[in-house]
Design a protein around this motif. Structure first.
Motif, short mmCIF file in Angstrom:
data_model
loop_
_atom_site.label_atom_id
_atom_site.label_comp_id
_atom_site.label_asym_id
_atom_site.label_seq_id
_atom_site.Cartn_x
_atom_site.Cartn_y
_atom_site.Cartn_z
N ARG A 126 18.58 -12.76 35.99
CA ARG A 126 18.47 -12.71 34.34
C ARG A 126 19.55 -13.46 33.87
N ARG A 148 13.64 -9.37 21.57
CA ARG A 148 13.35 -8.44 22.37
C ARG A 148 13.99 -8.52 23.68
N ASP A 206 16.81 -6.95 26.56
CA ASP A 206 17.25 -5.65 27.25
C ASP A 206 18.65 -5.47 27.06
N TYR A 266 14.08 -4.34 20.44
CA TYR A 266 14.67 -4.56 22.10
C TYR A 266 13.30 -4.23 22.78
N ARG A 267 13.66 -4.79 23.99
CA ARG A 267 12.70 -4.60 25.18
C ARG A 267 12.98 -3.28 25.89
N SER A 268 14.18 -3.04 25.86
CA SER A 268 14.60 -1.76 26.45
C SER A 268 16.07 -1.46 26.22
N LEU A 269 16.78 -0.45 26.40
CA LEU A 269 18.06 0.06 25.98
C LEU A 269 18.70 0.98 26.96
N LEU A 310 15.48 -1.96 35.02
CA LEU A 310 15.12 -3.24 34.25
C LEU A 310 13.95 -3.78 34.95
#
Length: 259
Positions: A36, A77, A79, A101-104, A257
């Motif tokens: 990433r 978006r 992570d 966000y895509r994720s947190l 992730l």
């Protein structure tokens, strides 16, 4: 993302300094970067970031910095991984400022009251007194304070690196200003917590089982408030989970992730 904007030159008169910064991600960020693009930064007043005499270093202001930085980097978006007060900053950008966000992933995050060690509370009430401590006494107290963030204990070189920005005349004064500015932030955390139940992105909550600064019970409460949040409590780890158990935390982040 550490607890601590984009890397910059230290200011000659720092407004505030804190022991934690992007330094604590030095082992984990490269592992995540294998697959990433990873952006690691120090919030204003932390690490190598710029600092000025009258900076607003409230959690609300720092959430604004994160919002602007993500826009500057043109990240849509992302992570986001956040530790300590970075957790409150990341949560504020998400629930209070609407950053998508895509994720947190939240690691021993400042997110629910009460938070902070007994030392944090004491210093916040008597900042002017602590600023005047003789340098050697301040150094000894600072090292003991930072050491309590680890469960197995910190190597001497790591403790040296964490405490260095807060030593010397300016560093000492800046450190205590930082703690003083953090005390009113309880009201900010109280305000944004109302938005946790509306979070609709994947959330991972990671906590050190032996966290003495923000007990693992806060992590359990946080995971219960966020719909669908995944909770990982990691044994033999304190508040500095990235230092205490970097392999276990990296594995949890990679799994999260990937999903």
């Amino acid at each position: 993302m550490g607890p601590a904007g984009g890397p910059g030159r230290p200011a000659p008169r720092p407004a505030a300094r804190h022991p934690f910064s992007s330094f604590i991600w030095r082992d984990i960020a490269p592992a995540l970067a294998v697959r990433r693009s990873v952006y690691v930064f120090d919030m204003p007043g932390y690490g190598a970031s710029s600092a000025t005499e009258h900076q607003d270093l409230s959690l609300d202001a720092l959430a604004g910095v994160l919002t602007e930085l993500l826009d500057h980097w043109a990240l849509t978006r992302p992570d986001v991984v956040a530790h300590d007060s970075g957790g409150a900053v990341a949560l504020g950008a998400l629930v209070d400022r609407g950053v998508p966000y895509r994720s947190l992933a939240l690691v021993d995050a400042v997110s629910l009251p009460p938070w902070g060690s007994e030392y944090f509370a004491l210093v916040g009430e008597h900042t002017d007194v602590f600023r005047r401590l003789p340098g050697p006494l301040h150094r000894a107290m600072l090292r003991e304070y930072v050491a309590t963030a680890s469960s197995p204990g910190l190597r001497r070189d790591v403790l040296d690196a964490l405490t260095a920005p807060c030593l010397g005349g300016e560093g000492q004064a800046a450190f205590y200003r930082q703690l003083a500015q953090r005390r009113p932030d309880q009201t900010y955390v109280d305000r944004i917590r109302g938005g946790y139940s509306a979070i609709d992105v994947p959330v991972l909550v990671c906590w050190g089982a032996d966290d003495r600064w923000v007990p693992a019970e806060r992590g359990r409460e946080l995971a219960a408030l966020v719909p669908g949040a995944d909770l990982r409590v990691i044994d033999r780890a304190g508040h500095l989970l990235p230092e205490d158990r970097p392999a276990e935390l990296t594995a949890a982040l990679l799994e999260f992730l990937a999903a």
